[in-house]
Design a protein around this motif. Structure first.
Motif, short mmCIF file in Angstrom:
data_model
loop_
_atom_site.label_atom_id
_atom_site.label_comp_id
_atom_site.label_asym_id
_atom_site.label_seq_id
_atom_site.Cartn_x
_atom_site.Cartn_y
_atom_site.Cartn_z
N SER A 34 0.83 -1.21 0.00
CA SER A 34 0.00 0.00 0.00
C SER A 34 0.86 1.26 0.00
CB SER A 34 -0.92 0.02 1.23
OG SER A 34 -0.17 0.36 2.38
N GLY A 35 0.21 2.37 -0.37
CA GLY A 35 0.91 3.65 -0.42
C GLY A 35 1.34 4.10 0.97
N GLY A 36 0.47 3.91 1.94
CA GLY A 36 0.80 4.30 3.31
C GLY A 36 1.99 3.51 3.82
N MET A 37 2.02 2.21 3.47
CA MET A 37 3.12 1.35 3.90
C MET A 37 4.44 1.81 3.27
SD MET A 37 3.70 -1.09 5.83
CE MET A 37 2.43 -2.28 6.23
N ALA A 50 -0.30 17.32 2.98
CA ALA A 50 0.29 16.02 2.59
C ALA A 50 -0.50 14.84 3.13
CB ALA A 50 1.73 15.93 3.08
N HIS A 51 -0.55 13.79 2.35
CA HIS A 51 -1.24 12.56 2.77
C HIS A 51 -0.64 12.04 4.07
CE1 HIS A 51 -3.11 8.57 2.35
NE2 HIS A 51 -3.98 9.22 1.59
N ILE A 52 0.68 12.09 4.21
CA ILE A 52 1.32 11.57 5.43
C ILE A 52 0.88 12.36 6.66
CG2 ILE A 52 3.36 10.53 4.36
CD1 ILE A 52 4.97 12.99 5.40
N THR A 111 0.06 15.69 -6.21
CA THR A 111 -0.25 16.04 -4.83
C THR A 111 -1.68 15.67 -4.48
OG1 THR A 111 -1.17 18.20 -5.32
CG2 THR A 111 1.23 18.08 -5.11
N GLU A 112 -2.03 15.94 -3.23
CA GLU A 112 -3.39 15.67 -2.76
C GLU A 112 -4.46 16.43 -3.52
OE1 GLU A 112 -4.59 13.46 -0.05
OE2 GLU A 112 -2.82 12.88 -1.17
N VAL A 113 -4.07 17.57 -4.10
CA VAL A 113 -5.06 18.35 -4.84
C VAL A 113 -4.80 18.25 -6.35
CG1 VAL A 113 -5.75 19.87 -2.97
CG2 VAL A 113 -3.80 20.50 -4.39
N VAL A 136 9.91 11.08 -2.67
CA VAL A 136 8.73 11.43 -3.47
C VAL A 136 7.71 10.29 -3.38
CG1 VAL A 136 7.85 11.91 -5.79
CG2 VAL A 136 9.96 13.00 -5.01
N ASP A 137 6.55 10.63 -2.83
CA ASP A 137 5.42 9.70 -2.70
C ASP A 137 4.70 9.67 -4.05
OD1 ASP A 137 2.86 8.70 -2.36
OD2 ASP A 137 2.41 9.88 -0.57
N GLY A 138 4.83 8.55 -4.73
CA GLY A 138 4.26 8.44 -6.07
C GLY A 138 3.04 7.54 -6.12
N ALA A 139 2.21 7.61 -5.09
CA ALA A 139 0.98 6.80 -5.12
C ALA A 139 0.21 7.10 -6.41
CB ALA A 139 0.11 7.08 -3.90
N ARG A 140 0.32 8.35 -6.88
CA ARG A 140 -0.33 8.73 -8.15
C ARG A 140 0.72 9.15 -9.19
NH1 ARG A 140 -4.63 10.30 -4.67
NH2 ARG A 140 -6.42 8.99 -5.13
N MET A 141 1.78 8.36 -9.26
CA MET A 141 2.87 8.69 -10.17
C MET A 141 2.45 8.60 -11.64
SD MET A 141 5.89 9.70 -10.45
CE MET A 141 6.78 9.51 -8.90
N THR A 170 -1.63 0.59 -7.19
CA THR A 170 -3.03 0.49 -6.73
C THR A 170 -3.95 1.44 -7.48
OG1 THR A 170 -2.21 -0.09 -4.53
CG2 THR A 170 -4.51 0.66 -4.67
N LYS A 171 -3.47 2.66 -7.72
CA LYS A 171 -4.33 3.68 -8.34
C LYS A 171 -4.13 3.77 -9.85
CE LYS A 171 -4.60 6.44 -4.14
NZ LYS A 171 -3.96 5.56 -3.14
N ASN A 172 -3.45 2.75 -10.39
CA ASN A 172 -3.21 2.80 -11.84
C ASN A 172 -3.26 1.40 -12.46
OD1 ASN A 172 -2.73 4.37 -14.21
ND2 ASN A 172 -0.59 3.75 -14.16
C1 LIG Z 1 -0.36 10.70 -2.30
C2 LIG Z 1 -0.83 9.47 -1.57
N1 LIG Z 1 0.04 8.78 -0.84
C3 LIG Z 1 -0.31 7.67 -0.18
C4 LIG Z 1 -1.60 7.20 -0.22
C5 LIG Z 1 -1.98 6.01 0.60
O1 LIG Z 1 -2.21 4.89 -0.17
P1 LIG Z 1 -2.89 3.60 0.50
O2 LIG Z 1 -4.31 3.95 0.75
O3 LIG Z 1 -2.68 2.55 -0.54
O4 LIG Z 1 -2.16 3.30 1.77
C6 LIG Z 1 -2.56 7.89 -0.97
C7 LIG Z 1 -3.95 7.41 -1.03
O5 LIG Z 1 -4.88 8.08 -1.38
C8 LIG Z 1 -2.17 9.06 -1.66
O6 LIG Z 1 -3.03 9.77 -2.39
#
Ligand SMILES: Cc1ncc(COP(=O)(O)O)c(C=O)c1O
Length: 346
Positions: free
Chosen positions: A63-66, A89-91, A146-148, A173-178, A206-208
């Motif tokens: 997961s992205g959080g992990m 930031a998501h974190i 980013t979040e937005v 760099v958090d690339g959950a949405r890379m 996950t998001k792609n």
């Molecule tokens: C930028 C960003 N980082 C991390 C995460 C967390 O991902 P996950 O829900 O898979 O832990 C998200 C989820 O929306 C996100 O948008």
């Protein structure tokens, strides 16, 4: 029951059929565990070929959080060290205090359109470095996109990387949405740039189009050493790592990862063009697959009868920012129907 079409997230579907086929095709093959399998190695090779840094290491977590947790755990070692991040930031907002639970403070800076700037990092360091009463930042964490939904330009990332080098800060760099960040209109950052400028970056699956999973690219040799221990200690090591490896090997076997991102991103652009034509404004200048139109609350409520629409935040008593996401699987017809319904309500 009438099914709503969900614009709430970009992970509302399962996985792209090619990924399911790859999982089925390889199902009976025996492999060793914990991302030492041939699929993870192949996925690593394919990703690093694009990153252009054969000496980097790629690890896979679910997961992205992990991924964020493991990356920052590897960077913040002394108890007084902190990570600099944007206040959106998501974190900071959406990870349940996971980073703080590591025992480290997040030093916040006001995000500019969700983004952090080199100047803001410098201002934090100028304040914190000489003052032993304050935590000492050791890393910078930013998300792309980013979040937005905004994305960094290469010039912005270069400036941030330079200030990080100057102050001895790691850059994550958090690339959950890379995917969407790399293909959005005006995007000029490539995986090669991320390999050259960051210490660690992630590539979100996950998001792609993946069932789930994130690839972590560890560029900095000092962080590469013993990185697997950080994964293990955060309980992030997946015995059946092959499940993630197979997916990334398929996504990067050709341009599938980018094609899926292009689909979600171009449909979002089409949606924004249609919404703007109806006279609505946007909360952020997102070129990615996330759109943030400001709509009357009454309109949002009526849309929610037929669509999943997340309310990002209120802007006045009468209007709010809606968040609409498109995915690799969103059909053009869903966009057209939404625009048609919005026009009727406007
Ligand atoms: C930028 C960003 N980082 C991390 C995460 C967390 O991902 P996950 O829900 O898979 O832990 C998200 C989820 O929306 C996100 O948008």
């Amino acid at each position: 029951m009438i099914m709503k079409y969900l614009f709430t997230n970009d992970y509302s579907e399962g996985a792209h059929p090619r990924i399911l086929e790859a999982l089925a095709r390889t199902n009976m093959r025996q492999e060793i565990g914990y991302e030492r399998d041939s699929f993870c190695l192949e996925a690593e090779r394919l990703i690093l070929a694009r990153v252009g840094n054969p000496a980097a290491a790629v690890h896979f977590v679910h997961s992205g959080g992990m991924a964020n947790l493991v990356a920052l755990a590897s960077m913040l070692t002394r108890a007084y060290e902190s990570v600099i991040a944007a206040d959106t930031a998501h974190i900071h907002v959406h990870e349940g205090g996971a980073i703080e639970a590591l025992g480290h403070k997040i030093t916040l800076v006001a995000g500019l359109g969700g983004k952090i700037t080199a100047e803001a990092i410098r201002a934090v360091m100028d304040k914190h470095l000489p003052d032993e009463h304050m935590v000492l930042p050791k890393a910078v964490s930013l998300a792309h996109a980013t979040e937005v939904g905004t994305i960094y330009s290469l010039a912005e990332l270069e400036a941030i990387a330079a200030v990080c080098r100057e102050f001895g800060l790691y850059l994550f760099v958090d690339g959950a949405r890379m995917g969407t960040a790399l293909v959005a209109e005006g995007a000029d950052i490539t995986l090669r740039d991320l390999g050259r400028l960051t210490d660690i970056f992630t590539v979100g699956g996950t998001k792609n189009g993946a069932l789930l999973g994130e690839a972590m690219v560890v560029n900095n040799p000092a962080l590469r050493e013993h990185f697997r221990r950080h994964i293990r200690q955060r309980a992030a090591h997946v015995a059946k790592g092959r499940i993630i490896g197979i997916q990334f090997a398929e996504l990067f076997a050709d341009d599938l990862y980018f094609d899926l991102a292009r689909h979600s991103t171009s449909l979002a652009q089409r949606l924004r063009t249609g919404i703007a034509r109806l006279g609505y404004k946007f909360f952020s200048r997102s070129p990615s697959n996330m759109s943030f139109p400001i709509l009357p609350n009454a309109v949002i409520e009526q849309l929610q009868a037929a669509y999943g629409v997340y309310v990002w935040r209120g802007v006045s008593a009468e209007a709010s920012v809606a968040r609409l996401l498109t995915s690799w699987a969103t059909p053009v017809s869903a966009i057209e129907q939404l625009l048609h319904d919005l026009e009727k309500l406007s």
